[in-house]
Design an enzyme around this catalytic site. Sequence first.
Site, mmCIF file in Angstrom:
data_model
loop_
_atom_site.group_PDB
_atom_site.id
_atom_site.type_symbol
_atom_site.label_atom_id
_atom_site.label_comp_id
_atom_site.label_asym_id
_atom_site.label_seq_id
_atom_site.Cartn_x
_atom_site.Cartn_y
_atom_site.Cartn_z
ATOM 1 C CB THR A 152 17.422 -44.460 -37.650
ATOM 2 O OG1 THR A 152 15.890 -44.758 -37.436
ATOM 3 C CG2 THR A 152 18.169 -45.381 -38.634
ATOM 4 C CE LYS A 177 13.803 -47.043 -39.435
ATOM 5 N NZ LYS A 177 13.876 -45.986 -38.346
ATOM 6 C CE LYS A 179 19.066 -39.937 -39.356
ATOM 7 N NZ LYS A 179 18.308 -41.062 -38.179
#
Length: 293
Positions: free
Chosen positions: A102, A177, A245
Amino acid sequence: MFVDIKAKVIGFIGIGVMGKSIAANLQKAGFTVHIYTRTKSKAKNLIEQGAIWKDSPAEIAQSADVIMTMVGYPQDVEHVYLGDNGIINNAKPGSYIVDMTTSKPDLAKKIHKLAKARDLYALDAPVSGGDIGAKNGTMAIMIGGDAFAYEKIQPIFEVIGENIVYQGEAGAGQHTKLANQITIASNMIGVCETIVYAKKAGLEPTKVLESITTGAAGSWSLSNLAPRMIKGDFAPGFYVKHFIKDMTIALESAKDMGLSTPGLELSLSLYKELASKGDQDSGTQALIKLFER
């Protein structure tokens, strides 16, 4: 499709919580798998099962026909793909490169552009499903890049995932995502509040889950992570530090588009607080700790 997809060598970089299961499933399906990760000991079981160790991303790129990566952060993606000893500068023309990390949509677009200039086919293909989905080969895979490249290696995706959707041009997989992570962010707060509420009301939380997981409140997190919360099982299926993150990238992307995402902002602040208390390497279900204190 390839005439003989099983004859293709797959290089896999990044043997973490999910990566090791993905690589194992590719091995079980009959692919020759070359692997590299920064800590070789993490690859011990895969090597014992027949995976071939390589000493660098460059060696992976030089030996494989399809190169798949699942590393930690965007800077790791840049190092693995864009450095002098990285994938793009060392891969054979005609190779397929697939980043399942990701990461940032703009970075996916950059990799795609540079890859195309060297006759490489790049896809961004982040996944969802955690350690359970990786082990069972049931992950959701969100794919961006050229449609024909996706179609060529679709049989590989079918080994490791079930819900496989081509989303569009380069970067589209990453945007999808991030949408997934935005959804989870607020949902995780609700799951934690639900369990604490059930306990305070004198209910048995596991029985409450029996009633609500199949109704309108149902979600993957409620079905799979809430039971871990109740048991006090905070082992990582997906690390807190990596969720932070992801949410940070999603928030930056939303701000770039002029969007307000208050649920995402609240969840990010709570997870940062959780990490500051020493739970950065716990699973995301550890968020319940903040609500139980």
